[in-house]
Design an enzyme around this catalytic site. Structure first.
Site, mmCIF file in Angstrom:
data_model
loop_
_atom_site.group_PDB
_atom_site.id
_atom_site.type_symbol
_atom_site.label_atom_id
_atom_site.label_comp_id
_atom_site.label_asym_id
_atom_site.label_seq_id
_atom_site.Cartn_x
_atom_site.Cartn_y
_atom_site.Cartn_z
ATOM 1 C CG ASP A 48 -2.094 -0.898 1.126
ATOM 2 O OD1 ASP A 48 -2.132 -1.704 0.175
ATOM 3 O OD2 ASP A 48 -2.975 -0.818 1.989
ATOM 4 C CG HIS B 25 2.232 -0.116 4.384
ATOM 5 N ND1 HIS B 25 1.934 -1.032 5.366
ATOM 6 C CD2 HIS B 25 1.124 0.656 4.230
ATOM 7 C CE1 HIS B 25 0.692 -0.823 5.802
ATOM 8 N NE2 HIS B 25 0.184 0.190 5.133
#
Length: 279
Positions: free
Chosen positions: A99, A244
């Site tokens: 992300d 992430h």
């Protein structure tokens, strides 16, 4: 990268189909009952063959208006009340998701590791980051990764109006299409904060909501070893892993992937990306 300069895989496929269709139907073949091309009968020796006007037939494409598969209206995306938390797949299949990117400091390292092991992953990107680094989305497209919508500026959607949510989502869809070559088919709410408007607007934009099964909590920088342990302990068929590649110092995330990815593969897991069954 200009939008009119992009040739998506879908457009290239249609272009190739058109070329093949033109060569295959230029008076060389008719279509048999089994759907296979049948060569025309050779004329007998002697008098010239009398050419009769073609009559409509169930075995000919009448009229011939184009090439490629018939166009059909896309199926309506269901409006869900909760996001998908895992994927349906046979065997020991898992999905890796990243992300908040793309970030030129960390995303290339993740892409390098995925390429080394010939693995595909999902990247839920923020529109503002894509606008600054479109070349990273072009690389994702070239290497077969799936790109999802993670809004433009990573806001808490539950505090926005419906109009603001639409803007966050639609702007990101547009910039993804420009950089990646296709509009996203998946979206993920920042912070995992979903609401009814997000589900409805996502469906209107043609996207399915995907959350996660295992959160590595790598954004807290708990240490590379801890991230690896969380992935290995949470591994299982259909599991979706959240990590992430932006939003802070993601050095640990990059290092952890280099450690747990080969271990997952050695354990018999198949790392893949989800497929929309109705597309």
């Amino acid at each position: 990268m200009q939008k009119d300069q992009l040739f998506t895989r879908r457009r290239m496929l249609l272009a190739g189909t058109a070329a093949a269709g033109a060569a295959g139907t230029a008076g060389l073949f008719a279509w048999g009952t089994g759907g296979e091309p049948v060569p025309p009968a050779a004329p007998a020796a002697g008098a010239p063959v009398r050419r009769l006007p073609m009559k409509p037939s169930a075995y000919r494409l009448q009229p011939l208006t184009g090439y490629g598969p018939p166009s059909t209206a896309p199926r309506r995306i269901p409006v869900r009340r909760v996001p998908l938390l895992r994927v349906s797949a046979r065997g020991r299949t898992m999905v890796l998701t990243f992300d908040d990117g793309p970030d030129p400091r960390y995303t290339p390292g993740i892409l390098d590791t995925l390429a080394e092991y010939d693995v595909r992953a999902m990247f839920f990107v923020c529109g503002a980051m894509v606008a600054e680094h479109p070349e990273l989305l072009a690389r994702m497209a070239d290497e077969g990764h799936v790109v999802g919508n993670h809004t433009w500026s990573h806001p808490l959607l539950t505090r926005l109006s419906r109009r603001q949510i639409r803007s966050e989502m639609s702007r990101t869809c547009d910039v993804i299409e420009d950089a990646y070559g296709e509009r996203p088919r998946w979206f993920r709410a920042p912070y995992g904060a979903w609401n009814r408007a997000a589900f409805q607007l996502g469906a209107e934009l043609g996207m399915e909501p995907l959350a996660w099964t295992v959160d590595t909590l790598d954004w807290t920088t708990p240490g590379t070893h801890t991230i690896v342990n969380r992935v290995e302990q949470g591994a299982g068929p259909g599991v979706v892993i959240l990590s992430h590649d932006a939003g802070g110092d993601r050095t640990q995330s990059v290092r952890a992937l280099r450690r747990y990815l080969p271990q997952l593969l050695d354990s018999g897991y198949h790392i893949s990306v989800p497929h929309r069954q109705h597309l």
